[in-house]
Design an enzyme around this catalytic site. Structure first.
Site, PDB file in Angstrom:
ATOM      1  N   ASP A  89      37.194 -35.252 -11.591  1.00  0.00           N
ATOM      2  CA  ASP A  89      36.558 -34.306 -12.620  1.00  0.00           C
ATOM      3  C   ASP A  89      37.034 -32.576 -12.287  1.00  0.00           C
ATOM      4  O   ASP A  89      36.003 -32.814 -10.782  1.00  0.00           O
ATOM      5  CB  ASP A  89      35.558 -34.539 -13.234  1.00  0.00           C
ATOM      6  N   HIS A  94      34.939 -20.911 -18.034  1.00  0.00           N
ATOM      7  CA  HIS A  94      33.766 -22.007 -17.862  1.00  0.00           C
ATOM      8  C   HIS A  94      33.417 -21.466 -16.968  1.00  0.00           C
ATOM      9  O   HIS A  94      31.730 -21.240 -16.148  1.00  0.00           O
ATOM     10  CB  HIS A  94      34.045 -23.337 -18.214  1.00  0.00           C
ATOM     11  N   GLU A 109      30.134 -31.999 -21.766  1.00  0.00           N
ATOM     12  CA  GLU A 109      30.788 -31.274 -21.905  1.00  0.00           C
ATOM     13  C   GLU A 109      32.341 -30.907 -22.165  1.00  0.00           C
ATOM     14  O   GLU A 109      32.752 -32.569 -22.774  1.00  0.00           O
ATOM     15  CB  GLU A 109      31.797 -31.176 -20.171  1.00  0.00           C
ATOM     16  N   GLU A 164      36.206 -31.915 -22.767  1.00  0.00           N
ATOM     17  CA  GLU A 164      37.065 -31.630 -21.962  1.00  0.00           C
ATOM     18  C   GLU A 164      38.317 -32.702 -22.100  1.00  0.00           C
ATOM     19  O   GLU A 164      38.387 -33.354 -23.389  1.00  0.00           O
ATOM     20  CB  GLU A 164      37.093 -32.654 -20.527  1.00  0.00           C
ATOM     21  N   ASP A 167      31.710 -35.319 -20.012  1.00  0.00           N
ATOM     22  CA  ASP A 167      31.467 -35.614 -19.238  1.00  0.00           C
ATOM     23  C   ASP A 167      29.880 -35.164 -18.618  1.00  0.00           C
ATOM     24  O   ASP A 167      29.791 -33.743 -19.246  1.00  0.00           O
ATOM     25  CB  ASP A 167      32.420 -34.741 -17.621  1.00  0.00           C
ATOM     26  N   ARG A 222      21.518 -31.154 -16.613  1.00  0.00           N
ATOM     27  CA  ARG A 222      21.365 -29.921 -15.510  1.00  0.00           C
ATOM     28  C   ARG A 222      20.920 -29.956 -14.981  1.00  0.00           C
ATOM     29  O   ARG A 222      20.694 -28.947 -13.646  1.00  0.00           O
ATOM     30  CB  ARG A 222      22.077 -28.752 -16.563  1.00  0.00           C
ATOM     31  N   GLN A 236      21.321 -32.431 -11.328  1.00  0.00           N
ATOM     32  CA  GLN A 236      22.452 -31.399 -10.819  1.00  0.00           C
ATOM     33  C   GLN A 236      22.120 -30.189 -10.243  1.00  0.00           C
ATOM     34  O   GLN A 236      22.710 -29.322  -8.761  1.00  0.00           O
ATOM     35  CB  GLN A 236      23.694 -31.182 -11.738  1.00  0.00           C
ATOM     36  N   LYS A 245      26.221 -36.547 -12.687  1.00  0.00           N
ATOM     37  CA  LYS A 245      26.699 -36.489 -13.230  1.00  0.00           C
ATOM     38  C   LYS A 245      27.603 -38.541 -13.582  1.00  0.00           C
ATOM     39  O   LYS A 245      28.316 -38.246 -14.554  1.00  0.00           O
ATOM     40  CB  LYS A 245      28.669 -36.352 -12.630  1.00  0.00           C
ATOM     41  N   THR A 284      30.766 -41.284 -18.682  1.00  0.00           N
ATOM     42  CA  THR A 284      31.658 -40.000 -18.966  1.00  0.00           C
ATOM     43  C   THR A 284      32.732 -41.013 -20.100  1.00  0.00           C
ATOM     44  O   THR A 284      32.526 -41.797 -20.150  1.00  0.00           O
ATOM     45  CB  THR A 284      32.674 -40.059 -17.692  1.00  0.00           C
ATOM     46  N   GLU A 312      26.736 -23.310 -21.825  1.00  0.00           N
ATOM     47  CA  GLU A 312      26.805 -21.829 -21.761  1.00  0.00           C
ATOM     48  C   GLU A 312      26.469 -21.485 -23.074  1.00  0.00           C
ATOM     49  O   GLU A 312      25.552 -19.914 -23.913  1.00  0.00           O
ATOM     50  CB  GLU A 312      28.377 -21.985 -22.059  1.00  0.00           C
TER      51      GLU A 312
END
Length: 389
Positions: free
Chosen positions: A104, A111, A177, A179, A211, A215, A218, A231, A235, A336
């Site tokens: 990824d 971002h 996420e 993507e 994905d 958080r 992570q 992660k 997915t 975000e």
């Protein structure tokens, strides 16, 4: 005669591939046309389409892909009610590819800058290497799942900023996420880098990709070696692989650069894509990230992925990284949109979110303008959050 309108997203300019099954029958390869699936094994009488994944077909290479697309286009143009067409409501969709490897990327400047401002407010948003190469992490292929698969809330270590030591428990900052994922058709041998100029010879098509990200897990684990358990739990990808041939009409140029790229990354600037994406949580559209603003193209990601001689396999999947734009309503993650959890998002029912709660349903949709101005759809990738085990 059935009428597949140019606005349903799955007309002749699109024709994405997937794997489906019907009651009592094994999974096999099909092409979506409107609200039906063309059974390719029956329509083209070729055993390669009786396989339970697209890998055998993809391994045949560009000439076979182009020939099959031409045959399917001709068949559906002249026989829009072909007997091998099956109602979508009568099929079960499966993971369309066997994924040997998954990487990824982190290719959106907006971002990456937002994340930098959230986590490093007193430093430069972008790290020094970011504008010189498409940064990525090596993911876990075994947890790539098809749209509709429930997502179990992961558990792991996390540490509050004011705590002296980490604790173990269910993730409290579960994120999405938005993507795009690229699917490799033709592999390359160990030690043989692939140029961005050869992107279309190796990449079969693209899927929507989520994905999922824990958080809090992570944030504690990613220094110094990068994402892992935050992660690797899941997915999700869409069940339809839009062929690169359909995306030709959506090609554009990457944004202007402030730094010259090294020679191996200079091919592929013309493989940016005009794709409209949408993030929906519990039926409410939260953002519409524009893919065209991605700083690196899929061709440049492929060149970087293989420049050290890493092997490329049929079915390998690589993600673009979160797609975000310049505006609040274009941010492709809850991290975000809630600015690190400091600005809760209000949903239409009056509830608020900073990150996902159990029972939430996150959906990503995507579309583009294909040949002849026809609006083409990727469909969607969706997942429901279920409690930690």
């Amino acid at each position: 005669m059935s009428d597949v309108s140019a606005t349903d997203g799955f007309g002749l300019a699109n024709l994405p591939y997937g794997v489906f099954s019907t009651e009592g029958q094994a999974p096999r390869v099909g092409v979506r046309y409107g609200d039906r699936v063309l059974d390719l094994a029956a329509a083209l009488d070729d055993p390669v389409f009786s396989e339970p994944t697209l890998n055998a077909f993809m391994s045949l290479g560009r000439a076979a892909w182009d020939d099959t697309r031409a045959r399917v286009t001709e068949l559906l143009s002249t026989q829009p009610d072909h007997p091998a067409l099956i109602e979508l409501s009568d099929v079960t969709l499966h993971l369309p590819i066997h994924v040997p490897d998954y990487v990824d990327f982190y290719a959106s400047e907006h971002h990456a800058s937002n994340v930098g401002r959230i986590f490093r407010p007193d430093a430069e948003p972008l790290l020094p290497n970011w504008k010189h190469m498409p940064v990525s992490y090596h993911g876990r292929a075994s947890t790539v799942v098809v749209s509709g698969t429930d997502i179990v809330r992961p558990q792991g270590q996390h540490k509050a900023p004011d705590a002296d030591a980490p604790t173990f428990g269910a993730c409290q900052r579960l994120d999405v996420e938005v993507e795009l994922g690229f699917v490799v058709g033709m592999g390359a041998e160990l030690g043989a880098p692939v140029s961005g100029a050869d992107f279309a010879e190796h990449v079969f098509g693209a899927v929507l990709l989520n994905d999922w990200s824990a958080r809090d897990i992570q944030a504690w684990e990613y220094v110094p070696l990068g994402p892992h358990l935050g992660k690797s739990f899941a997915t999700s990808i869409s069940p339809w692989v839009v062929p690169l041939a359909a995306l030709e009409a959506a090609r554009t140029s990457t944004p202007p650069r402030t730094h010259d790229l090294l020679p191996y990354l200079q091919d592929g600037d013309d493989w940016a894509l005009e794709i409209d994406l949408e993030l929906d949580v519990n039926g409410a559209v939260l953002s519409r990230p524009p893919y065209a603003g991605m700083y690196y193209s899929g061709a440049q990601m492929l060149a970087h992925l293989t420049v050290n001689g890493a092997r490329l396999n049929t079915g390998d999947l690589y993600g673009s990284g979160t797609v975000s734009g310049t505006q609040l309503e274009q941010r492709g993650s809850l991290l975000e949109l809630s600015w690190g959890g400091k600005e809760p998002i209000t949903l239409p029912d009056g509830s608020t979110r900073t990150f996902l709660e159990d029972g939430d349903i996150a959906t990503i949709r995507g579309s583009f303008v294909g040949a002849g101005g026809e609006r083409c759809s990727f469909g969607e990738v969706t997942g429901t959050i279920v409690p930690a085990r």
